[in-house]
Design an enzyme around this catalytic site. Structure first.
Site, PDB file in Angstrom:
ATOM      1  N   LYS A  92     -11.039  -3.037  18.728  1.00  0.00           N
ATOM      2  CA  LYS A  92      -9.655  -3.547  18.812  1.00  0.00           C
ATOM      3  C   LYS A  92      -9.104  -3.505  20.233  1.00  0.00           C
ATOM      4  O   LYS A  92      -7.958  -3.866  20.465  1.00  0.00           O
ATOM      5  CB  LYS A  92      -8.760  -2.745  17.867  1.00  0.00           C
ATOM      6  CG  LYS A  92      -9.211  -2.836  16.410  1.00  0.00           C
ATOM      7  CD  LYS A  92      -8.082  -2.594  15.450  1.00  0.00           C
ATOM      8  CE  LYS A  92      -8.575  -2.693  14.023  1.00  0.00           C
ATOM      9  NZ  LYS A  92      -7.489  -2.883  13.078  1.00  0.00           N
TER      10      LYS A  92
ATOM     11  N   ASP B 150      -4.375  -9.284  13.267  1.00  0.00           N
ATOM     12  CA  ASP B 150      -4.488  -7.864  13.597  1.00  0.00           C
ATOM     13  C   ASP B 150      -3.553  -7.575  14.771  1.00  0.00           C
ATOM     14  O   ASP B 150      -3.777  -8.029  15.897  1.00  0.00           O
ATOM     15  CB  ASP B 150      -5.939  -7.511  13.944  1.00  0.00           C
ATOM     16  CG  ASP B 150      -6.132  -6.002  14.006  1.00  0.00           C
ATOM     17  OD1 ASP B 150      -5.349  -5.331  14.711  1.00  0.00           O
ATOM     18  OD2 ASP B 150      -7.040  -5.493  13.323  1.00  0.00           O
ATOM     19  N   ILE B 151      -2.494  -6.830  14.496  1.00  0.00           N
ATOM     20  CA  ILE B 151      -1.447  -6.605  15.501  1.00  0.00           C
ATOM     21  C   ILE B 151      -1.977  -5.727  16.637  1.00  0.00           C
ATOM     22  O   ILE B 151      -1.787  -6.026  17.819  1.00  0.00           O
ATOM     23  CB  ILE B 151      -0.209  -5.973  14.824  1.00  0.00           C
ATOM     24  CG1 ILE B 151       0.330  -6.962  13.787  1.00  0.00           C
ATOM     25  CG2 ILE B 151       0.867  -5.624  15.861  1.00  0.00           C
ATOM     26  CD1 ILE B 151       1.142  -6.357  12.694  1.00  0.00           C
TER      27      ILE B 151
ATOM     28  N   ASN C 126       0.848  -1.202   0.000  1.00  0.00           N
ATOM     29  CA  ASN C 126       0.000   0.000   0.000  1.00  0.00           C
ATOM     30  C   ASN C 126       0.874   1.239   0.000  1.00  0.00           C
ATOM     31  O   ASN C 126       2.103   1.145   0.013  1.00  0.00           O
ATOM     32  CB  ASN C 126      -0.965  -0.027   1.191  1.00  0.00           C
ATOM     33  CG  ASN C 126      -0.222  -0.050   2.504  1.00  0.00           C
ATOM     34  OD1 ASN C 126       0.487   0.887   2.850  1.00  0.00           O
ATOM     35  ND2 ASN C 126      -0.351  -1.146   3.242  1.00  0.00           N
TER      36      ASN C 126
ATOM     37  N   ASP D 157      -4.355  -5.951   5.152  1.00  0.00           N
ATOM     38  CA  ASP D 157      -5.413  -6.745   5.784  1.00  0.00           C
ATOM     39  C   ASP D 157      -5.356  -8.205   5.346  1.00  0.00           C
ATOM     40  O   ASP D 157      -5.783  -9.089   6.067  1.00  0.00           O
ATOM     41  CB  ASP D 157      -6.787  -6.160   5.429  1.00  0.00           C
ATOM     42  CG  ASP D 157      -7.027  -4.843   6.152  1.00  0.00           C
ATOM     43  OD1 ASP D 157      -6.576  -4.726   7.309  1.00  0.00           O
ATOM     44  OD2 ASP D 157      -7.639  -3.924   5.558  1.00  0.00           O
TER      45      ASP D 157
HETATM   46  N1  CTP Z   1      -3.796  -2.809  12.267  1.00  0.00           N
HETATM   47  C1  CTP Z   1      -2.982  -3.810  12.742  1.00  0.00           C
HETATM   48  N2  CTP Z   1      -2.970  -5.018  12.100  1.00  0.00           N
HETATM   49  C2  CTP Z   1      -3.743  -5.246  11.048  1.00  0.00           C
HETATM   50  C3  CTP Z   1      -4.592  -4.227  10.545  1.00  0.00           C
HETATM   51  C4  CTP Z   1      -4.595  -3.007  11.187  1.00  0.00           C
HETATM   52  O1  CTP Z   1      -2.244  -3.606  13.712  1.00  0.00           O
HETATM   53  N3  CTP Z   1      -3.716  -6.430  10.459  1.00  0.00           N
HETATM   54  C5  CTP Z   1      -3.827  -1.539  12.989  1.00  0.00           C
HETATM   55  C6  CTP Z   1      -3.224  -0.353  12.279  1.00  0.00           C
HETATM   56  O2  CTP Z   1      -1.856  -0.239  12.547  1.00  0.00           O
HETATM   57  C7  CTP Z   1      -4.029   0.786  12.856  1.00  0.00           C
HETATM   58  C8  CTP Z   1      -5.378   0.175  13.133  1.00  0.00           C
HETATM   59  O3  CTP Z   1      -5.165  -1.220  13.193  1.00  0.00           O
HETATM   60  O4  CTP Z   1      -3.504   1.200  14.080  1.00  0.00           O
HETATM   61  C9  CTP Z   1      -6.443   0.460  12.140  1.00  0.00           C
HETATM   62  O5  CTP Z   1      -5.987   0.187  10.852  1.00  0.00           O
HETATM   63  P1  CTP Z   1      -6.936   0.455   9.588  1.00  0.00           P
HETATM   64  O6  CTP Z   1      -6.218   0.051   8.361  1.00  0.00           O
HETATM   65  O7  CTP Z   1      -7.490   1.844   9.683  1.00  0.00           O
HETATM   66  O8  CTP Z   1      -8.140  -0.492   9.919  1.00  0.00           O
HETATM   67  P2  CTP Z   1      -8.440  -1.980   9.588  1.00  0.00           P
HETATM   68  O9  CTP Z   1      -8.360  -2.784  10.831  1.00  0.00           O
HETATM   69  O10 CTP Z   1      -7.617  -2.442   8.463  1.00  0.00           O
HETATM   70  O11 CTP Z   1      -9.966  -1.909   9.227  1.00  0.00           O
HETATM   71  P3  CTP Z   1     -10.678  -1.471   7.848  1.00  0.00           P
HETATM   72  O12 CTP Z   1      -9.711  -1.817   6.747  1.00  0.00           O
HETATM   73  O13 CTP Z   1     -11.894  -2.266   7.847  1.00  0.00           O
HETATM   74  O14 CTP Z   1     -10.929   0.006   7.958  1.00  0.00           O
END
Ligand code: CTP
Length: 404
Positions: free
Chosen positions: A346, A309-310, A212, A280
């Site tokens: 989260k 999801d970290i 990305n 994701d």
């Molecule tokens: N994040 C994470 N691990 C993932 C996805 C997201 O740690 N696999 C963390 C990002 O670092 C950020 C937060 O979650 O702090 C939100 O990330 P974002 O991309 O906005 O959200 P998503 O969880 O990906 O949700 P969506 O794509 O549905 O908006």
């Protein structure tokens, strides 16, 4: 913290003088008065006009200037500031200072002052390592002067090594330590922070990957800001072009799985800030060899599986959860609403929500407009540079622990 303080900044001759213009901006942002002295060498690299425009003060250049002396004598210049900062300090000016020479305005002021002096050397690595410079440095330290840097890295002369002037924000940190004391300048001393930053790359085959547009600017700036406040910082970073922040332990990783593993290894911590744009999804069953066209004209189909999801993993840890877990919410619509639901979903304490939609220029840009979402409500922060957002967030984190 530096509001109302006055700095006399001496800019001597060196290519790093361009960074001193940014240093002036950073100090002015903090409400600090900055008056500048430009040596003859310094004026070869930056113009008096740019220094005057940024500092909003007259620039002093000549020891024998009748106008300067009548308006503000060199003795007054050397005594009115809270601190003298020499940035960049060339090998030549350091030698003059060590020898007590006073043959131009800068060296005369430095000899006449009764105020603390902070020196930020900048020179070619051979010049820095030369026994003469090292002798001069030892003399200056013995005389009670403070020194910040120089850092290691690529030098403007094309060589690599020690000699690079410290970054403006590191110099600001050193100024804060000197003027307001280490305890106030480093409220996060003794705290450990994990910061994630940048994108992740998810391999399709040995040569292709999903990624990305994240640049890592915001996450790296947060790691640097926390370190400046005294925290011990581990930065887990996806592929990026940012320089490693000073005083931060950097773990470079590629994929989300590696990012999670590096974070788990870095635990326990007091603070976790997940600023990375983690992919994701990853490709199910990464191909071991480069995928080839099969001649049918049909593209291959890629099956995706969800990544761990970290942020949620750290936020929902049963034992050893960091005291403060901060996530980001990159949104293109309903920024605050989505941010609020992400905060609960989260299990994190704060969410920094920002609009990353087309046209905002946030992805890869230098500015950010964020909303800080906590259990207490939503704060809408004005548009700021990513460095300023990082500073403000680090300070809020320090305030949170101070209030505990
Ligand atoms: N994040 C994470 N691990 C993932 C996805 C997201 O740690 N696999 C963390 C990002 O670092 C950020 C937060 O979650 O702090 C939100 O990330 P974002 O991309 O906005 O959200 P998503 O969880 O990906 O949700 P969506 O794509 O549905 O908006």
């Amino acid at each position: 913290m530096l509001s109302g303080k006055n700095i006399l900044l001496i800019i001597s001759g060196g290519i790093a003088a361009y960074k001193s213009l940014d240093l002036i901006r950073r100090l002015k942002e903090r409400g600090t008065g900055v008056r500048c002295v430009l040596t003859a060498g310094g004026a070869q690299f930056v113009t008096p006009l740019s220094v005057a425009a940024l500092s909003e003060e007259a620039v002093f250049q000549g020891l024998f200037s009748l106008k300067d002396e009548s308006e503000m004598g060199h003795i007054r210049l050397s005594r009115e500031a809270d601190l003298l900062v020499v940035a960049p300090a060339s090998a030549d000016l350091m030698a003059k200072m060590a020898a007590g020479l006073a043959d131009d305005l800068a060296s005369t002021i430095l000899l006449a002052t009764d105020k603390p002096v902070l020196v930020a050397p900048a020179m070619n690595t051979r010049m820095w390592e030369h026994p003469a410079t090292q002798r001069n440095l030892a003399t200056l330290l013995e005389d009670g002067l403070r020194v910040v840097g120089p850092g290691q890295g690529d030098l403007a002369c094309g060589e690599v090594g020690a000699g690079r002037m410290s970054e403006p924000l590191e110099i600001v940190g050193a100024i804060e330590s000197l003027l307001i004391g280490d305890a106030a300048a480093a409220p996060l001393k003794g705290r450990r922070a994990i910061v994630t930053s940048g994108p992740t790359y998810e391999a399709i085959d040995p040569v292709r990957f999903l990624a990305n547009r994240s640049s890592g600017k915001q996450g790296h700036a947060i790691a640097a800001a926390l370190a400046r406040l005294g925290a011990e910082v581990v930065l887990v970073a996806g592929p990026n072009n940012q320089p490693d922040p000073a005083g931060v332990m950097v773990h470079d990783i590629e994929s989300a799985a590696q990012m999670l593993a590096a974070c788990e290894t870095a635990l326990p911590a007091d603070i976790a800030v997940c600023a990375a744009a983690v992919a994701d999804w990853r490709v199910a069953g990464e191909a071991e060899q480069k995928m080839k066209k099969d001649g049918s004209g049909r593209p291959p189909s890629l099956a995706l599986v969800e990544n761990p999801d970290i942020l949620a993993t750290i936020g929902q840890l049963n034992g050893g959860r960091p005291g403060l877990v901060v996530g980001f919410a990159a949104e293109t619509e309903k920024v605050v609403d989505h941010g609020q639901s992400k905060r609960t979903r989260k299990g994190c304490d704060w969410i920094v929500a920002n609009d990353v939609g087309t046209g905002t220029g946030v992805m890869g840009g230098d500015e950010n407009t964020v909303h800080l979402i906590t259990a207490q409500g939503v704060e809408n922060w004005p548009t700021m540079s990513k460095d300023a957002v990082a500073d403000a967030l680090a300070r809020r984190i320090a305030d949170h622990f101070a209030a505990e």
